[in-house]
Design a protein around this motif. Structure first.
Motif, PDB file in Angstrom:
ATOM      1  N   PRO A   1       0.836  -1.206   0.000  1.00 23.82           N
ATOM      2  CA  PRO A   1       0.000   0.000   0.000  1.00 23.82           C
ATOM      3  C   PRO A   1       0.868   1.252   0.000  1.00 23.82           C
ATOM      4  CG  PRO A   1       0.113  -0.923   2.194  1.00 23.82           C
ATOM      5  CD  PRO A   1       0.821  -1.904   1.299  1.00 23.82           C
ATOM      6  N   GLU A   2       0.235   2.399  -0.244  1.00 23.92           N
ATOM      7  CA  GLU A   2       0.989   3.652  -0.270  1.00 23.92           C
ATOM      8  C   GLU A   2       1.585   3.975   1.095  1.00 23.92           C
ATOM      9  OE1 GLU A   2      -1.192   6.897  -1.883  1.00 23.92           O
ATOM     10  OE2 GLU A   2      -1.631   5.909  -3.788  1.00 23.92           O
ATOM     11  N   ILE A   3       0.871   3.629   2.163  1.00 18.82           N
ATOM     12  CA  ILE A   3       1.376   3.877   3.510  1.00 18.82           C
ATOM     13  C   ILE A   3       1.832   2.553   4.108  1.00 18.82           C
ATOM     14  CG2 ILE A   3       0.796   4.707   5.818  1.00 18.82           C
ATOM     15  CD1 ILE A   3      -1.278   6.529   4.552  1.00 18.82           C
ATOM     16  N   TYR A   4       3.095   2.441   4.404  1.00 20.65           N
ATOM     17  CA  TYR A   4       3.671   1.203   4.907  1.00 20.65           C
ATOM     18  C   TYR A   4       4.946   1.556   5.669  1.00 20.65           C
ATOM     19  CZ  TYR A   4       7.212   1.843   1.362  1.00 20.65           C
ATOM     20  OH  TYR A   4       8.232   2.371   0.617  1.00 20.65           O
TER      21      TYR A   4
END
Length: 213
Positions: free
Chosen positions: A57-60
């Motif tokens: 995902p974009e936030i990780y």
């Protein structure tokens, strides 16, 4: 047609100065059954032996630390590994930016990123394929169907031939998740880019002792 001499198992070079990099991703990336694809005529084809991993995902977060023992004079190269985690350099990422079947997840923390100020990425395989030739590999299988061991590594090329080439250029062997397999095209890109840290063992020469050679 897939052939034996087209595939290799990828390992780190056994060099005492090349440290192992231990890493972890959050959230955990899971493999999902993905048994359909469109052929050149846009007809739906089924694949029973391939699993597809979800994209990061974009936030990780991806934390990279040095695994023990740490070399006294460490040298940081383009490919480092530890168990199932493989960390690669920015030079590696640039060389393989258009290569199918992988995603690069940039490191966000850990001593390699925060203290050593190095720029490393997670080499995220997008496919896992069940393609061990059980009979010719002389594999021992548990009651649940799990591979306990095999005498030699033999791939089932009929399975691979039913999977589009771009989805079998780099993958985990599902029967033995510690085994990462790459195609000759991957090796060619690696060599042409002058990368360092990985070694490629031809399938027909691979055995249980290979990782320690």
């Amino acid at each position: 047609m897939a052939k034996n001499d087209q595939y290799y198992v990828i390992h780190s070079v056994n060099n005492k100065n090349f440290p192992m990099m231990q890493a972890s991703t959050k959230p955990k990336l899971k493999y999902l059954y993905s048994d359909k694809y469109l052929d050149d005529n846009d007809d739906i084809k089924l694949i029973n032996n391939r699993m597809e991993c979800q994209l990061a995902p974009e936030i990780y977060s991806y934390e990279i630390n040095l695994a023990k023992p740490i070399p006294k004079d460490p040298r940081y190269v383009d490919f480092h590994s530890y168990d199932l985690e493989q960390s690669v350099s920015e030079k590696f990422v640039k060389a393989f930016k258009d290569f199918p079947g992988i995603q690069f997840v940039q490191g966000t923390g850990g001593e390699v990123i925060n203290e050593l100020k190095l720029d490393y990425y997670y080499l995220h395989y997008l496919y896992s394929i069940k393609c061990l030739d059980l009979e010719n590999a002389k594999a021992d299988v548990s009651f649940s169907g799990r591979i306990i061991q095999y005498k030699k590594l033999v791939l089932d090329y009929e399975v691979l031939d039913n999977i589009p080439e771009e989805q079998r250029l780099i993958f985990w062997l599902r029967e033995d998740p510690m085994t990462c397999i790459v195609h000759q095209k991957f090796v060619d890109v690696y060599n042409e880019a002058g990368l360092e840290g990985a070694r490629f063992v031809p399938i027909e020469k691979y055995n249980a002792k290979t990782a320690f050679m």
